[in-house]
Design an enzyme around this catalytic site. Structure first.
Site, PDB file in Angstrom:
ATOM      1  N   ALA A  67      29.077   8.711  34.657  1.00 35.11           N
ATOM      2  CA  ALA A  67      29.442  11.085  35.217  1.00 35.11           C
ATOM      3  C   ALA A  67      29.477  11.588  33.844  1.00 35.11           C
ATOM      4  O   ALA A  67      30.522  11.297  33.460  1.00 35.11           O
ATOM      5  CB  ALA A  67      29.713  10.734  36.218  1.00 35.11           C
ATOM      6  N   LYS A 128      46.975  13.947  33.913  1.00 33.76           N
ATOM      7  CA  LYS A 128      48.296  14.786  33.875  1.00 33.76           C
ATOM      8  C   LYS A 128      48.389  15.983  34.582  1.00 33.76           C
ATOM      9  O   LYS A 128      49.391  16.845  35.375  1.00 33.76           O
ATOM     10  CB  LYS A 128      48.724  15.345  32.220  1.00 33.76           C
ATOM     11  CG  LYS A 128      48.170  16.388  31.474  1.00 33.76           C
ATOM     12  CD  LYS A 128      48.156  16.140  30.316  1.00 33.76           C
ATOM     13  CE  LYS A 128      47.032  16.880  29.232  1.00 33.76           C
ATOM     14  NZ  LYS A 128      46.173  15.635  28.958  1.00 33.76           N
ATOM     15  N   GLY A 157      50.137  10.022  25.635  1.00 35.45           N
ATOM     16  CA  GLY A 157      48.446   8.753  25.015  1.00 35.45           C
ATOM     17  C   GLY A 157      49.123   7.476  24.743  1.00 35.45           C
ATOM     18  O   GLY A 157      49.305   6.977  25.688  1.00 35.45           O
ATOM     19  N   GLY A 210      42.612  20.754  13.819  1.00 34.30           N
ATOM     20  CA  GLY A 210      41.770  20.682  15.323  1.00 34.30           C
ATOM     21  C   GLY A 210      42.594  20.065  15.701  1.00 34.30           C
ATOM     22  O   GLY A 210      42.923  19.393  16.481  1.00 34.30           O
ATOM     23  N   GLU A 213      43.132  23.611  20.400  1.00 38.97           N
ATOM     24  CA  GLU A 213      42.130  24.229  20.639  1.00 38.97           C
ATOM     25  C   GLU A 213      41.679  25.594  20.403  1.00 38.97           C
ATOM     26  O   GLU A 213      42.580  26.573  20.407  1.00 38.97           O
ATOM     27  CB  GLU A 213      42.139  23.929  22.362  1.00 38.97           C
ATOM     28  CG  GLU A 213      42.050  22.646  22.919  1.00 38.97           C
ATOM     29  CD  GLU A 213      41.529  21.204  23.585  1.00 38.97           C
ATOM     30  OE1 GLU A 213      40.608  22.640  23.330  1.00 38.97           O
ATOM     31  OE2 GLU A 213      42.286  20.306  23.550  1.00 38.97           O
ATOM     32  N   ASP A 224      50.908  22.611  29.351  1.00 40.98           N
ATOM     33  CA  ASP A 224      50.549  21.187  29.213  1.00 40.98           C
ATOM     34  C   ASP A 224      51.910  19.768  29.400  1.00 40.98           C
ATOM     35  O   ASP A 224      51.798  19.005  29.935  1.00 40.98           O
ATOM     36  CB  ASP A 224      49.737  20.972  27.645  1.00 40.98           C
ATOM     37  CG  ASP A 224      49.697  19.377  27.520  1.00 40.98           C
ATOM     38  OD1 ASP A 224      48.493  18.180  27.620  1.00 40.98           O
ATOM     39  OD2 ASP A 224      50.629  18.523  26.690  1.00 40.98           O
ATOM     40  N   LYS A 228      53.129  17.335  32.287  1.00 42.99           N
ATOM     41  CA  LYS A 228      53.924  15.660  31.861  1.00 42.99           C
ATOM     42  C   LYS A 228      55.818  15.514  31.794  1.00 42.99           C
ATOM     43  O   LYS A 228      55.726  14.423  32.444  1.00 42.99           O
ATOM     44  CB  LYS A 228      53.854  15.456  29.897  1.00 42.99           C
ATOM     45  CG  LYS A 228      52.039  15.021  29.536  1.00 42.99           C
ATOM     46  CD  LYS A 228      52.609  15.330  28.033  1.00 42.99           C
ATOM     47  CE  LYS A 228      50.570  15.647  27.932  1.00 42.99           C
ATOM     48  NZ  LYS A 228      50.339  15.241  26.486  1.00 42.99           N
ATOM     49  N   GLY A 331      44.738  12.503  21.226  1.00 44.95           N
ATOM     50  CA  GLY A 331      43.337  11.521  20.902  1.00 44.95           C
ATOM     51  C   GLY A 331      42.688  10.853  21.086  1.00 44.95           C
ATOM     52  O   GLY A 331      43.096  10.215  21.972  1.00 44.95           O
TER      53      GLY A 331
END
Lengths: 456, 456
Positions: A67, A128, A157, A210, A213, A224, A228, A331
């Site tokens: 999807a 998360k 990760g 990179g 963001e 974030d 967690k 990643g």
């Protein structure tokens, strides 16, 4: 010198009593929700590693649908027929055994996961934010349906931390979990420490490379890491902690002076997710504290050498002692590894008619407010270099019941710099001390205040 | 700011289809084989943590018997009625659900575990020697009986490494596992590095401090690490590797000069258990190499800072990248933590009528002999300081197809010392080079030869 191993088929030990899994030997059907960095890597691995995955599960996995929001992007190597924009119809199919959710965010992820569980699919998610906001609803739905909800990829990760907390350490009493669980902020702080550059400049560099963001809020403001932390605390302490329970400070106010000040005393600044189990109170109840904030830790602490975008989680428990788990925290490939590990596990469970561990929240512990947390402060003051200044400052600490561990003083003409590290005290007492210091005539500026963690 | 968690009972989601587990709500009955350092701690925790264990499993655990060799030792806090010297009768009881084996060694442990499995009990063991010698027999017996055989405590004590390899990374392709898996030898090498002391003296210190046994052979000759390497390689590469397949060198020949030589080039000497997956050969077959030997690793490698009696396992995989697991590798409490984690897991499986992952050995990979292993050497030579000596030595390397990475020369009167680090080459070529060097007239002595690992 070769092994004499004989390859044995991984047959199901027992039939599935629920009757909901597919016919023996038939493929297990997988639906994938989301095809971004992680989703496309999961899809690729499902196809490229299909022989190994089949051997490890005992049945083939068949990707039956993906999807996505828009159909018009090219997706190398994937059959265009697999794609759909109707995610609800995909999770509502009766022939789907396993659903992987890598869309992220609260909605439509929650509705889709709940629909998948109610339709009898086991779910693997990396979400998360959703787990930290409303995990209880998801776990209850999985329990009611007798299916699995796995989420190793949601924290740190590829680093296996969910399974160790849910299973390996489940016979032990975990007393604290301290993690570097956000790669972006660790990259920024590591670079500030290494190069002496400021936050804004380093953030720009991280964005160009990179590692951050375009809108870095979720990372640099600690949202974030807080999600967690809520998940880690829930697992470690057998209780329910949501993101709203987590005290949170980001790294936007961390200055080069804070970092230099830490360096001068052999410390380094890290954004930490800290989950602690308190000693029993008068009624025998044990509260937990869960918080995310920048902190100074000794350079000798195992977390201090976690550099760049790496993550690590440091766990202390009564019997096992001190453990650390280290690896890439984000990643596409590392996250896909964690998703695939869960997918094979829930697929094996399905083949064997089993289910993995559900939610364990029996302890139902209260979460302490930040005021009640016991920690240490590092305080850097610009003061007038006059007689009696140290006495007035020391009195201020004493009046608030805060004990000073070390004071360093450096003269600078008519001014002096005082660097004070306290002993452990309630956070409310420490912050009240800082407020009072700001009103002292001899204190020109409170240049830096930061918590100190990680006694070793 | 308290959680609104509601404590839900951890009820079994499904009945046990095999009918072999106890009545709903009834205790799960545990038999303990062995009551030494680990066993007595397991028994203590079973009693002290019974309420938490019950909440985490959904049923109470009841310790019904402890098999020991002699009944006459005092055992504080444990009911004397629990003890028996008839281990075979204990594992043969029909009302035992779970058996914990912490006797160690091959027999009688093997016979007792097989008997327990055949009687329908799930087994938790810390027995690395037995698993490495004859794990296949045990796994087959568990599979045949439809019960669990768990062994987290067999490798690296409390560090969760078995579950991460068997489950978390099961969707990935692990390419290497490098571990410091023996605390005694790490303690000795760390002390030799820190204090410049020799092996014999440091071993005596370690024995006096309780870090080494009176007979240190299993540790210092690498037998203990080789058993763990066999288990790690089997799990990581989905194949069967036994202790007999593992190339093994201990640390008894490591000299202060080796350690100083490593230090001079920014390296440190560690006893490593190395498991590597080779690239596919011409037929597409991928062999594995499994070996234990002292090696120099760069001080920047994550394993280099693992000090004292700590253990760590460094894992590289295709998708997840580089992971490290760190913690206490031995001791009664840490090992008991790993045993209890397994015990709760297999108990939960039993309550849910499930079984965890069995052996995965479908890949049936050949094990390469040490000659075929590709590695690097560090070689320290005492040579005559005469014209042409370097040319003759370089020619010797070239004739064996070994490429030199670095040479350092230091004059010493009429002698010179040459320190050479090679590029990667077959171990057979490297060792042939060393044999040839010993015959060169200009070479007075080959002072030190050691493998170099852990490129970072």
């Amino acid at each position: 010198m070769t092994t004499e191993a004989v390859s044995r088929p991984q047959t199901a030990a027992r039939p599935d009593p629920s009757g909901s899994s597919p016919r023996s030997g038939q493929p297990l059907r997988v639906a994938l929700l989301g095809c971004g960095t992680v989703g496309s890597e999961v899809a690729r691995l499902l196809i490229d590693s299909s022989a190994d995955l089949q051997a490890r599960i005992g049945r083939p996995l068949e990707l039956v649908g993906i999807a996505v929001r828009r159909l018009n992007r090219p997706r190398a190597g994937l059959d265009p027929e697999l794609f759909t924009t109707d995610a609800e119809a995909l999770v509502g199919r009766d022939d789907v055994d396993l659903v992987v959710e890598v869309i992220g965010g609260i909605e439509p992820a929650r509705t889709l996961i709940l629909s998948a569980l109610r339709h009898g699919a086991s779910v693997v998610t990396a979400n998360k934010a959703l787990l930290a906001e409303d995990g209880a609803t998801l776990f209850t739905a999985a329990e009611d349906a007798g299916v699995d909800l796995y989420f190793e990829a949601a924290v740190a990760g590829a680093i296996p931390i969910v399974r160790p907390l849910r299973e390996s350490l489940v016979g032990d009493e975990i007393t604290s979990v301290i993690g570097i669980v956000n790669g972006t902020t660790n990259f920024i702080l590591d670079k500030m420490d290494g190069e002496g550059a400021g936050f804004a400049e380093t953030l720009s560099d991280a964005q160009a490379l990179g590692y951050a963001e375009a809108d870095p809020t979720a990372d640099v403001e600690g949202f974030d890491a807080a999600a967690k932390a809520a998940i880690l605390a829930s697992l470690a302490f057998h209780t329910r902690v949501t993101a709203a329970d987590v005290y949170r400070e980001g790294i936007t106010d961390v200055t080069t002076s804070d970092i230099a000040s830490a360096r001068a005393i052999g410390f380094v600044v890290k954004l930490l997710a800290i989950c602690e189990l308190a000693d029993p109170d008068a009624d025998g109840q044990r509260s937990v504290s869960v918080r995310v904030h920048p902190a100074m830790i000794p350079r000798s602490h195992p977390l201090a050498s976690v550099g760049g975008a790496y993550n690590a989680v440091f766990v202390e428990s009564r019997s096992a002692g001190r453990l650390m788990f280290y690896g890439p925290g984000a990643g596409g490939s590392p996250t896909a590894s964690a998703v695939l590990g869960d997918l094979v596990t829930v697929a094996r469970n399905r083949v064997r008619g089993a289910a993995g561990p559900g939610e364990s929240s029996y302890a139902a512990r209260p979460v302490s407010p930040i005021d009640d947390v016991v920690t240490r402060y590092h305080i850097s003051l610009e003061v007038a270099d006059v007689t009696g200044v140290l006495a007035s400052i020391a009195t201020c600490f004493a009046e608030h019941g805060v004990s000073i561990q070390t004071v360093r003083q450096a003269g600078r003409g008519s001014d002096a710099q005082l660097v004070i590290v306290t002993h452990r005290a309630r956070d409310a007492a420490l912050s009240a001390t800082v407020r009072a210091l700001r009103t002292l005539p001899a204190v020109r500026e409170v240049a830096s205040v930061m918590r100190v963690e990680g006694d070793v």
